[in-house]
Write an enzyme that holds these catalytic residues in place. Structure first.
Site, PDB file in Angstrom:
ATOM      1  N   GLU A 179     -28.685  22.426  34.732  1.00 12.02           N
ATOM      2  CA  GLU A 179     -27.205  22.367  35.663  1.00 12.02           C
ATOM      3  C   GLU A 179     -27.676  20.870  35.341  1.00 12.02           C
ATOM      4  O   GLU A 179     -27.562  20.278  36.712  1.00 12.02           O
ATOM      5  CB  GLU A 179     -27.794  23.016  36.587  1.00 12.02           C
ATOM      6  CG  GLU A 179     -27.701  24.300  36.376  1.00 12.02           C
ATOM      7  CD  GLU A 179     -28.060  25.257  38.074  1.00 12.02           C
ATOM      8  OE1 GLU A 179     -27.316  26.412  37.706  1.00 12.02           O
ATOM      9  OE2 GLU A 179     -28.384  24.568  39.203  1.00 12.02           O
TER      10      GLU A 179
ATOM     11  N   CYS B  45     -17.539  -3.094  57.958  1.00 12.79           N
ATOM     12  CA  CYS B  45     -18.295  -3.327  58.658  1.00 12.79           C
ATOM     13  C   CYS B  45     -19.374  -2.251  59.069  1.00 12.79           C
ATOM     14  O   CYS B  45     -19.667  -2.393  60.343  1.00 12.79           O
ATOM     15  CB  CYS B  45     -17.101  -2.862  60.135  1.00 12.79           C
ATOM     16  SG  CYS B  45     -17.595  -3.604  61.968  1.00 12.79           S
TER      17      CYS B  45
ATOM     18  N   TYR C  26     -21.207  10.751  42.061  1.00  8.29           N
ATOM     19  CA  TYR C  26     -21.769  10.629  42.461  1.00  8.29           C
ATOM     20  C   TYR C  26     -21.237   9.107  43.339  1.00  8.29           C
ATOM     21  O   TYR C  26     -21.847   9.047  44.572  1.00  8.29           O
ATOM     22  CB  TYR C  26     -23.366  11.431  43.024  1.00  8.29           C
ATOM     23  CG  TYR C  26     -24.364  11.821  42.879  1.00  8.29           C
ATOM     24  CD1 TYR C  26     -23.635  13.636  43.821  1.00  8.29           C
ATOM     25  CD2 TYR C  26     -25.110  12.731  41.296  1.00  8.29           C
ATOM     26  CE1 TYR C  26     -23.810  14.936  42.949  1.00  8.29           C
ATOM     27  CE2 TYR C  26     -25.118  13.021  41.307  1.00  8.29           C
ATOM     28  CZ  TYR C  26     -25.371  14.377  41.708  1.00  8.29           C
ATOM     29  OH  TYR C  26     -25.806  16.231  41.552  1.00  8.29           O
TER      30      TYR C  26
END
Length: 469
Positions: free
Chosen positions: A311, A391, A421
């Site tokens: 995979e 921030c 990702y």
């Protein structure tokens, strides 16, 4: 030029801060008159047309890499007398276009949510070519997966066995399933001798697999394909896969006494280079070593070779992507070191994105590499830290790299190997819209995932209609 004492030990001062480190960038990335060109398209053109931040995916690289990975695994298993089944791990990055690229390359696709399943189906992928993962699949997700005729559901807990069996029974079908187990191999730390009862949310202990498989086989509506195990991510060598396979095969042999076990799924996790210090083994070498280990293990145990499933995700799409940013500000910071006895300068280069488009540095302390993209420079290299605009003090895009010392506001910055990702983990933190994804190939560029606007963000706020009105 001496290195900056604040630089990590793995980072060397480059002879040329414009040079592209081999293996970090897609194979079509090059400089033309100083400017980066990807897929035949200059980055300045991409920034002008689509804005920044911008995810750029090299379609040719993604397609070719998919074929290379599939072929390497299938060829290696064929040489030992077996076969390989290769799934693209959609969690790395999935869109309708990318799903089609993977299907065109002959790969199956793994999904792990109803949303990912919907994308794969919208792409026209044959449901038989899909596997469904997840440690907490909802009843609705299970019902839909069974109803569309999904190729395999990866059972992740004992409770899930009965849920999937009931869903299949209601439709009068036999659903193929795998059982996810924990082999006790920790690829991240190479602690291969860890116990099989891993402290994680996925799968079941390998010692509990025989009872779980017996329960699967007790249901006429389920067909057991084999064991599954995923040992981690960003793995550079074959040792972890070899040890995990050996442990799985011992249980696999015992399960053969109760019926067929046609497959063994070793998961994914093949690593890529993010910095010059990374040295992943070539996929062909990994595939051959894994195949030989499985073959030797089966011979020793006196059992037939199963079909071996894999995979991969990051190793296919990771290097195909880069992210373009625009530099907004630069700032030199005097930093003390050696118990405050010495000081050195670190230059902060702030860009117009950050942790909302790449969460990995904040989540995992992941390292990345960057280059000035719109021009070349003969300025001396300077140690930089590329920061985002959020921030948060931890909003870092590239922790440490050397860029030409004249990096300045308005420069385009390219960060390598962001295909996996990054978009899939993106958020709207500080109400930033997620950037567009643009595919480039043969001098052409097109949007494959539309970027979000402020209007998109406001439209989800239930009070917005009243404000507009």
């Amino acid at each position: 030029m001496p290195s900056n004492p604040l630089a990590p030990s793995w980072l060397s001062v480059p002879d040329d801060a414009n040079a592209l480190v081999p293996g970090l960038w897609s194979r079509t990335v090059a400089r033309s008159d100083g400017e980066l060109v990807v897929g035949g398209v200059p980055v300045s053109e991409l920034a002008t047309r689509f804005g920044t931040p911008l995810y750029v995916v090299d379609e040719q690289e993604a397609r070719e890499r998919a074929v290379e990975v599939r072929s390497a695994l299938q060829d290696a298993l064929a040489r030992v007398g077996s076969a390989a089944k290769v799934y693209y791990a959609g969690k790395a990055f999935l869109s309708i276009e990318v799903a089609r690229w993977m299907a065109d390359a002959g790969l199956n696709i793994d999904v792990c949510s109803g949303g990912e399943l919907a994308v794969a189906l919208a792409a026209g992928v044959d449901p038989e070519c899909l596997g469904f993962h997840g440690n907490n699949k909802s009843q609705a997700e299970i019902e839909r997966a069974v109803s569309v005729g999904i190729g395999a559901i990866i059972i992740d807990s004992v409770q899930e066995i009965d849920r999937v069996a009931a869903a299949a029974s209601r439709r009068g079908v036999v659903q193929r399933v795998r059982l996810r187990t924990n082999s006790g191999v920790h690829a991240h730390t190479h602690a291969f001798l860890a116990t099989s009862h891993e402290d994680q949310k996925f799968g079941i202990a390998l010692a509990d697999a025989p009872d779980a498989v017996a329960r699967i086989r007790a249901h006429e509506s389920l067909e057991f394909l084999g064991l599954h195990c995923h040992i981690g991510s960003q793995i550079f060598g074959a040792e972890g896969f070899a040890e995990s396979a050996a442990r799985l095969l011992a249980v696999h042999r015992d399960l053969l006494a109760g019926g067929d076990v046609p497959e063994l799924n070793l998961g994914g996790g093949f690593g890529i280079a993010y910095t010059a210090a990374d040295d992943p083994a070539p996929i062909g070498e990994l595939a051959q070593r894994i195949a030989e280990t499985v073959a030797a293990g089966c011979e020793e145990l006196g059992i037939p070779l199963p079909v071996v499933a894999f995979e991969p995700g990051r190793s296919i799409i990771g290097t195909a992507g880069l992210t373009l940013y625009t530099v907004g500000t630069t700032k030199d910071v005097l930093v003390s070191y050696q118990d405050d006895a010495e000081t050195a300068v670190r230059r902060y280069v702030s860009v117009d994105g950050g942790m909302s488009d790449n969460a990995r540095p904040s989540l995992y302390e992941a390292q990345y590499s960057a280059r000035i993209a719109n021009r070349a420079s003969d300025a001396e290299p300077a140690l930089v830290r590329v920061a985002g605009k959020h921030c948060e003090s931890g909003d870092i895009v590239v922790d440490a790299d050397y860029l030409p010392g004249d990096v300045a506001p308005g420069d385009l910055l390219a960060v390598a190997a962001t295909g996996a990702y990054c978009w899939s983990l993106a958020s709207n933190y500080n109400y930033l819209g997620r950037p567009a994804v643009v595919a480039v190939r043969d001098g052409e560029a097109r949007v494959i995932v539309r970027g979000e606007t402020e209007e998109d963000l406001l439209a989800r706020d239930a009070a917005y209609e009243g404000v507009k009105g």
